[in-house]
Design a protein around this motif. Structure first.
Motif, PDB file in Angstrom:
ATOM      1  N   ASN A 180       1.666   6.566  -6.982  1.00  0.00           N
ATOM      2  CA  ASN A 180       0.640   7.551  -7.329  1.00  0.00           C
ATOM      3  C   ASN A 180       1.174   8.973  -7.208  1.00  0.00           C
ATOM      4  O   ASN A 180       0.886   9.817  -8.060  1.00  0.00           O
ATOM      5  CB  ASN A 180      -0.602   7.373  -6.451  1.00  0.00           C
ATOM      6  CG  ASN A 180      -1.442   6.196  -6.871  1.00  0.00           C
ATOM      7  OD1 ASN A 180      -1.457   5.793  -8.022  1.00  0.00           O
ATOM      8  ND2 ASN A 180      -2.145   5.617  -5.922  1.00  0.00           N
ATOM      9  N   ASP A 181       1.935   9.249  -6.168  1.00  0.00           N
ATOM     10  CA  ASP A 181       2.514  10.587  -5.996  1.00  0.00           C
ATOM     11  C   ASP A 181       3.462  10.925  -7.138  1.00  0.00           C
ATOM     12  O   ASP A 181       3.419  12.024  -7.702  1.00  0.00           O
ATOM     13  CB  ASP A 181       3.250  10.698  -4.659  1.00  0.00           C
ATOM     14  CG  ASP A 181       2.328  10.756  -3.463  1.00  0.00           C
ATOM     15  OD1 ASP A 181       1.120  11.040  -3.648  1.00  0.00           O
ATOM     16  OD2 ASP A 181       2.807  10.519  -2.336  1.00  0.00           O
TER      17      ASP A 181
ATOM     18  N   ASN B  22       0.820  -1.213   0.000  1.00  0.00           N
ATOM     19  CA  ASN B  22       0.000   0.000   0.000  1.00  0.00           C
ATOM     20  C   ASN B  22       0.850   1.257   0.000  1.00  0.00           C
ATOM     21  O   ASN B  22       0.565   2.206  -0.732  1.00  0.00           O
ATOM     22  CB  ASN B  22      -0.954   0.010   1.203  1.00  0.00           C
ATOM     23  CG  ASN B  22      -2.153  -0.885   0.989  1.00  0.00           C
ATOM     24  OD1 ASN B  22      -2.586  -1.092  -0.129  1.00  0.00           O
ATOM     25  ND2 ASN B  22      -2.682  -1.414   2.070  1.00  0.00           N
ATOM     26  N   ALA B  23       1.910   1.268   0.795  1.00  0.00           N
ATOM     27  CA  ALA B  23       2.802   2.431   0.838  1.00  0.00           C
ATOM     28  C   ALA B  23       3.473   2.632  -0.519  1.00  0.00           C
ATOM     29  O   ALA B  23       3.614   3.765  -0.992  1.00  0.00           O
ATOM     30  CB  ALA B  23       3.846   2.257   1.936  1.00  0.00           C
TER      31      ALA B  23
ATOM     32  N   HIS C 147       0.985   4.113  -2.993  1.00  0.00           N
ATOM     33  CA  HIS C 147       0.804   5.552  -2.725  1.00  0.00           C
ATOM     34  C   HIS C 147       1.991   6.354  -3.255  1.00  0.00           C
ATOM     35  O   HIS C 147       1.821   7.438  -3.823  1.00  0.00           O
ATOM     36  CB  HIS C 147       0.605   5.810  -1.231  1.00  0.00           C
ATOM     37  CG  HIS C 147      -0.735   5.410  -0.724  1.00  0.00           C
ATOM     38  ND1 HIS C 147      -1.898   6.032  -1.123  1.00  0.00           N
ATOM     39  CD2 HIS C 147      -1.106   4.434   0.132  1.00  0.00           C
ATOM     40  CE1 HIS C 147      -2.926   5.456  -0.517  1.00  0.00           C
ATOM     41  NE2 HIS C 147      -2.471   4.474   0.240  1.00  0.00           N
ATOM     42  N   GLU C 148       3.188   5.811  -3.091  1.00  0.00           N
ATOM     43  CA  GLU C 148       4.380   6.488  -3.606  1.00  0.00           C
ATOM     44  C   GLU C 148       4.326   6.566  -5.134  1.00  0.00           C
ATOM     45  O   GLU C 148       4.620   7.612  -5.726  1.00  0.00           O
ATOM     46  CB  GLU C 148       5.633   5.744  -3.159  1.00  0.00           C
ATOM     47  CG  GLU C 148       6.923   6.417  -3.600  1.00  0.00           C
ATOM     48  CD  GLU C 148       8.158   5.660  -3.154  1.00  0.00           C
ATOM     49  OE1 GLU C 148       9.231   5.940  -3.702  1.00  0.00           O
ATOM     50  OE2 GLU C 148       8.065   4.788  -2.267  1.00  0.00           O
TER      51      GLU C 148
END
Length: 89
Positions: free
Chosen positions: A37-38, A30-31, A34-35
């Protein structure tokens, strides 16, 4: 403590460790997503608006897909190397 109780305790500890390891791996995935996506947001979004145009949406989708593909490829390669190394021992 009987031998049965000792074995049950060890089995429970092993199950708990496996559960915790799986939860840790889920959190890492998940982390990582998210990275990705950023990074892809910064790459693909020039100016935020009320909705995404098709080229921006395609850019975001392709960007995240490539990061995930690359991550899976690297993970699989490390797994192969570990298996080979374990077989050599």
């Amino acid at each position: 403590m009987s031998d049965f109780e000792s074995l049950s305790s060890i089995s429970g500890d092993k199950e708990l460790q496996e559960f915790l390891m799986m939860e840790k791996q889920k959190a890492q995935v998940n982390a990582q997503i998210h990275e990705f996506n950023d990074i892809c947001w910064d790459k693909c979004i020039s100016k935020p608006g009320s909705k995404l145009d098709s080229s921006t949406e395609t850019c975001l989708s392709n960007c995240v897909d490539r990061f995930i593909d690359t991550s899976l490829l690297v993970t699989q390669r490390f797994a192969q190397l570990l298996q080979k190394r374990a077989g050599d021992l």
